[in-house]
Structure formats: C-alpha cells, structure tokens
Design a protein around this motif. Structure first.
Motif, PDB file in Angstrom:
ATOM      1  N   MET A   1       0.893  -1.326   0.075  1.00 44.07           N
ATOM      2  CA  MET A   1       0.113   0.003  -0.112  1.00 44.07           C
ATOM      3  C   MET A   1       0.856   1.258  -0.011  1.00 44.07           C
ATOM      4  O   MET A   1       0.468   2.320  -0.168  1.00 44.07           O
ATOM      5  N   THR A   2       1.827   1.148   0.442  1.00 43.53           N
ATOM      6  CA  THR A   2       2.972   2.244   0.205  1.00 43.53           C
ATOM      7  C   THR A   2       4.035   2.417  -0.607  1.00 43.53           C
ATOM      8  O   THR A   2       4.854   3.351  -0.927  1.00 43.53           O
ATOM      9  N   TYR A   3       3.915   1.289  -1.591  1.00 47.32           N
ATOM     10  CA  TYR A   3       5.001   1.169  -2.477  1.00 47.32           C
ATOM     11  C   TYR A   3       4.737   2.171  -3.786  1.00 47.32           C
ATOM     12  O   TYR A   3       3.619   2.504  -4.304  1.00 47.32           O
ATOM     13  N   ASP A   4       5.750   2.673  -4.381  1.00 50.90           N
ATOM     14  CA  ASP A   4       5.608   3.582  -5.598  1.00 50.90           C
ATOM     15  C   ASP A   4       6.597   3.164  -6.677  1.00 50.90           C
ATOM     16  O   ASP A   4       7.982   3.455  -6.251  1.00 50.90           O
ATOM     17  N   PHE A   5       6.422   2.532  -7.448  1.00 45.75           N
ATOM     18  CA  PHE A   5       7.288   2.174  -8.795  1.00 45.75           C
ATOM     19  C   PHE A   5       7.987   3.160  -9.211  1.00 45.75           C
ATOM     20  O   PHE A   5       9.466   2.991  -9.463  1.00 45.75           O
ATOM     21  N   ARG A   6       7.575   4.554  -9.232  1.00 45.73           N
ATOM     22  CA  ARG A   6       8.178   5.507  -9.786  1.00 45.73           C
ATOM     23  C   ARG A   6       9.383   6.115  -9.261  1.00 45.73           C
ATOM     24  O   ARG A   6      10.001   7.180  -9.645  1.00 45.73           O
ATOM     25  N   HIS A   7       9.548   5.727  -7.848  1.00 42.90           N
ATOM     26  CA  HIS A   7      10.576   6.219  -6.849  1.00 42.90           C
ATOM     27  C   HIS A   7      12.048   5.997  -7.642  1.00 42.90           C
ATOM     28  O   HIS A   7      13.168   6.840  -7.268  1.00 42.90           O
ATOM     29  N   ASP A   8      12.203   5.172  -8.457  1.00 46.05           N
ATOM     30  CA  ASP A   8      13.528   4.930  -9.184  1.00 46.05           C
ATOM     31  C   ASP A   8      13.197   4.102 -10.301  1.00 46.05           C
ATOM     32  O   ASP A   8      12.820   2.761 -10.454  1.00 46.05           O
ATOM     33  N   LEU A   9      13.321   4.721 -11.528  1.00 47.21           N
ATOM     34  CA  LEU A   9      13.000   4.302 -12.732  1.00 47.21           C
ATOM     35  C   LEU A   9      14.450   3.813 -13.607  1.00 47.21           C
ATOM     36  O   LEU A   9      14.211   3.652 -14.840  1.00 47.21           O
TER      37      LEU A   9
ATOM     38  N   PHE B   1      16.960   0.667 -14.601  1.00 38.96           N
ATOM     39  CA  PHE B   1      17.438  -0.464 -14.568  1.00 38.96           C
ATOM     40  C   PHE B   1      18.360  -0.802 -15.485  1.00 38.96           C
ATOM     41  O   PHE B   1      18.762  -0.316 -16.530  1.00 38.96           O
ATOM     42  N   ASP B   2      18.979  -1.893 -15.033  1.00 40.38           N
ATOM     43  CA  ASP B   2      20.241  -2.247 -15.755  1.00 40.38           C
ATOM     44  C   ASP B   2      19.948  -3.667 -16.476  1.00 40.38           C
ATOM     45  O   ASP B   2      21.051  -4.383 -17.195  1.00 40.38           O
ATOM     46  N   VAL B   3      18.687  -3.938 -16.686  1.00 41.01           N
ATOM     47  CA  VAL B   3      18.319  -5.248 -17.747  1.00 41.01           C
ATOM     48  C   VAL B   3      17.347  -4.856 -18.651  1.00 41.01           C
ATOM     49  O   VAL B   3      16.336  -3.823 -18.208  1.00 41.01           O
ATOM     50  N   PRO B   4      16.968  -5.788 -19.367  1.00 45.28           N
ATOM     51  CA  PRO B   4      15.842  -5.609 -20.458  1.00 45.28           C
ATOM     52  C   PRO B   4      14.507  -5.598 -19.598  1.00 45.28           C
ATOM     53  O   PRO B   4      14.662  -6.601 -18.899  1.00 45.28           O
ATOM     54  N   LEU B   5      13.703  -4.930 -20.099  1.00 45.69           N
ATOM     55  CA  LEU B   5      12.346  -4.925 -19.648  1.00 45.69           C
ATOM     56  C   LEU B   5      11.168  -5.294 -20.519  1.00 45.69           C
ATOM     57  O   LEU B   5      11.424  -4.849 -21.675  1.00 45.69           O
ATOM     58  N   LEU B   6      10.281  -6.212 -20.074  1.00 50.57           N
ATOM     59  CA  LEU B   6       9.075  -6.211 -20.873  1.00 50.57           C
ATOM     60  C   LEU B   6       7.967  -6.124 -19.926  1.00 50.57           C
ATOM     61  O   LEU B   6       8.009  -6.953 -18.858  1.00 50.57           O
ATOM     62  N   PHE B   7       6.761  -5.078 -20.281  1.00 57.52           N
ATOM     63  CA  PHE B   7       5.593  -5.154 -19.319  1.00 57.52           C
ATOM     64  C   PHE B   7       4.550  -5.674 -20.197  1.00 57.52           C
ATOM     65  O   PHE B   7       4.137  -5.307 -21.300  1.00 57.52           O
ATOM     66  N   VAL B   8       3.650  -6.354 -19.516  1.00 57.10           N
ATOM     67  CA  VAL B   8       2.476  -7.279 -20.291  1.00 57.10           C
ATOM     68  C   VAL B   8       1.390  -6.980 -19.610  1.00 57.10           C
ATOM     69  O   VAL B   8       1.254  -7.256 -18.444  1.00 57.10           O
ATOM     70  N   SER B   9       0.380  -6.297 -20.066  1.00 56.92           N
ATOM     71  CA  SER B   9      -1.192  -5.996 -19.454  1.00 56.92           C
ATOM     72  C   SER B   9      -2.256  -6.568 -20.366  1.00 56.92           C
ATOM     73  O   SER B   9      -1.967  -6.565 -21.648  1.00 56.92           O
ATOM     74  N   GLY B  10      -3.381  -6.644 -19.519  1.00 53.18           N
ATOM     75  CA  GLY B  10      -4.717  -7.015 -20.254  1.00 53.18           C
ATOM     76  C   GLY B  10      -5.284  -5.568 -20.561  1.00 53.18           C
ATOM     77  O   GLY B  10      -4.959  -4.588 -19.758  1.00 53.18           O
TER      78      GLY B  10
ATOM     79  N   ASN C   1      -2.658  -0.414 -16.745  1.00 49.80           N
ATOM     80  CA  ASN C   1      -1.528  -0.006 -17.728  1.00 49.80           C
ATOM     81  C   ASN C   1      -1.474   1.247 -18.020  1.00 49.80           C
ATOM     82  O   ASN C   1      -0.404   1.536 -18.030  1.00 49.80           O
ATOM     83  N   GLN C   2      -2.655   2.108 -17.771  1.00 45.95           N
ATOM     84  CA  GLN C   2      -2.389   3.536 -18.061  1.00 45.95           C
ATOM     85  C   GLN C   2      -1.534   4.256 -17.032  1.00 45.95           C
ATOM     86  O   GLN C   2      -1.087   5.298 -17.543  1.00 45.95           O
ATOM     87  N   LEU C   3      -1.398   3.720 -15.803  1.00 46.73           N
ATOM     88  CA  LEU C   3      -0.542   4.350 -14.954  1.00 46.73           C
ATOM     89  C   LEU C   3       0.982   4.123 -15.414  1.00 46.73           C
ATOM     90  O   LEU C   3       1.985   4.912 -15.097  1.00 46.73           O
ATOM     91  N   LEU C   4       1.330   3.014 -16.042  1.00 44.74           N
ATOM     92  CA  LEU C   4       2.458   2.529 -16.416  1.00 44.74           C
ATOM     93  C   LEU C   4       3.066   3.439 -17.407  1.00 44.74           C
ATOM     94  O   LEU C   4       4.035   4.014 -17.576  1.00 44.74           O
ATOM     95  N   MET C   5       2.082   3.453 -18.450  1.00 47.46           N
ATOM     96  CA  MET C   5       2.231   4.418 -19.720  1.00 47.46           C
ATOM     97  C   MET C   5       2.667   6.044 -19.338  1.00 47.46           C
ATOM     98  O   MET C   5       3.312   6.363 -20.130  1.00 47.46           O
ATOM     99  N   GLN C   6       1.828   6.389 -18.347  1.00 49.43           N
ATOM    100  CA  GLN C   6       2.351   7.817 -17.586  1.00 49.43           C
ATOM    101  C   GLN C   6       3.842   7.931 -17.407  1.00 49.43           C
ATOM    102  O   GLN C   6       4.325   8.998 -17.347  1.00 49.43           O
ATOM    103  N   CYS C   7       4.548   6.919 -16.830  1.00 50.93           N
ATOM    104  CA  CYS C   7       5.850   7.115 -16.653  1.00 50.93           C
ATOM    105  C   CYS C   7       6.849   6.296 -17.555  1.00 50.93           C
ATOM    106  O   CYS C   7       8.202   6.346 -17.080  1.00 50.93           O
ATOM    107  N   PHE C   8       6.273   5.495 -18.575  1.00 52.13           N
ATOM    108  CA  PHE C   8       7.156   4.597 -19.352  1.00 52.13           C
ATOM    109  C   PHE C   8       8.202   5.410 -19.822  1.00 52.13           C
ATOM    110  O   PHE C   8       9.604   4.875 -20.036  1.00 52.13           O
TER     111      PHE C   8
ATOM    112  N   LYS D   1      14.410   4.200 -17.635  1.00 55.67           N
ATOM    113  CA  LYS D   1      15.869   3.758 -18.150  1.00 55.67           C
ATOM    114  C   LYS D   1      16.240   2.408 -18.271  1.00 55.67           C
ATOM    115  O   LYS D   1      16.336   1.889 -16.922  1.00 55.67           O
ATOM    116  N   ALA D   2      16.366   1.872 -19.394  1.00 50.53           N
ATOM    117  CA  ALA D   2      16.758   0.432 -19.456  1.00 50.53           C
ATOM    118  C   ALA D   2      17.498   0.039 -20.697  1.00 50.53           C
ATOM    119  O   ALA D   2      17.241   0.964 -21.629  1.00 50.53           O
ATOM    120  N   PRO D   3      18.134  -0.793 -20.791  1.00 49.35           N
ATOM    121  CA  PRO D   3      18.785  -1.157 -22.092  1.00 49.35           C
ATOM    122  C   PRO D   3      17.858  -1.468 -23.161  1.00 49.35           C
ATOM    123  O   PRO D   3      18.153  -1.000 -24.348  1.00 49.35           O
TER     124      PRO D   3
END
Length: 328
Positions: free
Chosen positions: A256-264, A266-275, A283-290, A294-296
């Motif tokens: 309940m207190t976590y925020d993904f956006r506090h550190d964006l 990454f040193d690894v490849p990323l894939l995000f999959v949503s319905g 997914n709209q929240l992810l796209m706001q910060c996508f 920073k990632a390879p």
C-alpha cells in the motif's frame, strides 16, 4: 500410472519436474521447477496476492510456458505450501514483508536453484504484487537477471484504485448503487487506506464491480481445477480457498505504500505485459511514466480482451508476446 503421477512427472525424460522445500532464510519454502526441455531458459515466476500462489494450477495456467521455458514457481512466505510448512511461525512471519525481506528471499531462491540447475542468469517474471518485489530485485541484482517481465505491473496502489474507480464510475453512471460504492472507496483512498478488515471488504467490493463493468472477457477462475489439483493436498487446497489476509500484515503495508516511480533506472531489459481490461493494475499508470524508465531495452505490450490475469485469459497471445521478446 495414475493421473496424478502423469501430471507430476510428465517431463522426467527430457525435461525437469522438481518439488522441494529448501531452507530459505530460516524457513522451509516450497519451490517447484517444471519444463519440457531442461536446456530451455530458466524463468522464476513471482506470484501475486499477497498469498496468490499458482503452483497448484501450473498445469492449467502455465502449460504453454513449460514448452518454452523451465518454469520455477515459489510459494512466498505465509503462502500455501510454505505457510503449512511453517505453521508454528505464522504470526511471526505476518509481521515481516518488507521489500528487503522478499528480495532477500528471491536471492536465496536463486542461489538454491544454482545447486540443482545449471544456468548463468534467470528471467524474473513478477505478477501483480509480485511485480513489486520482482522489479526491486532486478534493480538490486542485475548481475543475476537476464531480463525482467512485469505482468500487471503495480505502479502505485492508491493511484491505481483511483484511476479504476473513476473508470468504473463512468461505465456505471446509470447505476447509482454502484457509483455510490466507488465513491465510498474513493473517500477511503483520499483519507489514506488503513490495513484492516473494512478496507479489505471495500477492496473485495471494488473487485466485483471491476469484473462486472471492465473485465468482461476474463475467464472464470478454474475452481474445479484447483479442487482436483494433483499438486495440492486437501489442507493446501483449503489454505488457498481460505487465505487469511492477516497473515500478510507487513506485506500489505509494503504494497500500500510502494511507488514504482521512485526509481526508474534498470540495468536489465524490460517487458511489461498487461490486459486491456486490467482494472487491478491499470496499464495507463505505467504508460504515464514509461518514457522516463531507463533500461537497455524496454517494451510494453497490451493484450486485447484480457484482464489482470492476461496470461490465463489469452494464453497463446501471452506466450507469443514473451517468446518473441526474449528471442529478439
């Protein structure tokens, strides 16, 4: 050979079927490794919930995965098989659940896997709640991770609820009783969610409304498959059906207190999959910060006619999405 043995040992000849309880940070934690080809890439699935193990439903939800990957399911602390293996410590474990508790567990799971399986790096897949500890582990230990895949990536619990409450309100505008329920939850969010039975009751009501108005193409939870699962004992099935949220007191506070956006970074490849019908972690929240991530390599994929459990709703499209990404 019985149906149970056929399913439990289906990959013995060329693949792997392993079911063990190694000691992970002082607790017996259940680990399940399955795959049709033991040379396939190793993938650690970090389940959601909290307490949402799908190890007992791998033959229903992960059959296609096991054709392409060696899939590791791990029951987290106070979850299903791990819960019952440490029953005398349930209350003590309930007070734990920080990011560091779980990333330490993940690290120990990977170290254990090195003792039974030959690999250099591992694919980390985090689902829902599991996407929190999955992303944090990938940032903390990129040397162990070949890539990170977030399914229904959780960005911020309260903001996700706000977004989806307004989404539901728009769709339910002609049903005053339902819009009233979303207004009640919005008031709770504005005043600050507190971990208690009233909050959990409100979240269950929210989930029912989301299923009614948004996730219309989601598949029904395979209750019969769970009850007939050869992977679970009768007690373990009851544990899954009657999961007590109080066993995750510390974990819910983390969620309940976590925020993904506090550190964006990454040193690894990323894939995000949503319905496209995911109201739990929209997914709209992810796209706001996508763009700020920073990632390879990074990619976001949205699967049509799929809910939060997009890998169950559209299994072929889901597997195609992740295999195409990894092969490229």
């Amino acid at each position: 050979m019985s149906r149970k043995n056929v399913i439990l040992n289906c990959y013995r000849e060329k693949g792997v079927c392993l079911y063990e309880y190694p000691m992970i940070n002082g607790l017996k934690q259940y680990i399940q490794v399955r795959g049709a080809d033991r040379t396939a890439p190793l993938m650690l699935f970090i389940h959601g919930g909290p307490g949402g193990s799908i190890a007992g439903l791998c033959h229903v939800m992960q059959t296609e995965w096991e054709k392409h990957f060696t899939v590791v399911n791990w029951d987290q602390r106070n979850t299903c098989k791990t819960l019952l293996a440490n029953k005398d410590k349930t209350d003590e474990i309930a007070e734990t659940g920080s990011i560091s508790d779980y990333t330490s567990d993940i690290d120990a799971v990977i170290k254990y896997l090195h003792t039974v399986y030959e690999f250099e790096k591992i694919i980390i897949v985090g689902f829902s709640w599991g996407s929190i500890i999955g992303t944090e582990y990938a940032k903390l230990h990129p040397e162990n991770v070949s890539c990170y895949i977030g399914i229904g990536q959780l960005i911020n619990h309260s903001e996700g609820l706000k977004y989806s409450c307004n989404w539901i309100k728009e769709l339910a505008k002609d049903v005053p009783s339902d819009t009233a329920k979303t207004d009640e939850l919005l008031k709770r969010i504005e005043s600050g969610l507190v971990f208690n039975s009233d909050t959990m009751k409100a979240l269950r009501s929210f989930s029912m409304l989301g299923s009614k108005y948004i996730s219309k193409d989601s598949r029904t939870f395979p209750l019969k498959a769970l009850l007939c699962s050869p992977f679970l004992s009768f007690r373990e099935k009851l544990s899954m059906l009657n999961s007590d949220f109080r066993n995750f007191k510390g974990t819910y506070k983390t969620l309940m207190t976590y925020d993904f956006r506090h550190d964006l970074h990454f040193d690894v490849p990323l894939l995000f999959v949503s319905g496209d019908e995911d109201f739990v972690c929209p997914n709209q929240l992810l796209m706001q910060c996508f763009e700020n991530i920073k990632a390879p390599v990074k990619k976001s994929a949205v699967i049509p006619k799929a809910s939060h459990t997009c890998f169950f709703d559209q299994p072929e499209e889901f597997v195609r999405t992740i295999t195409d990404y990894i092969s490229n």
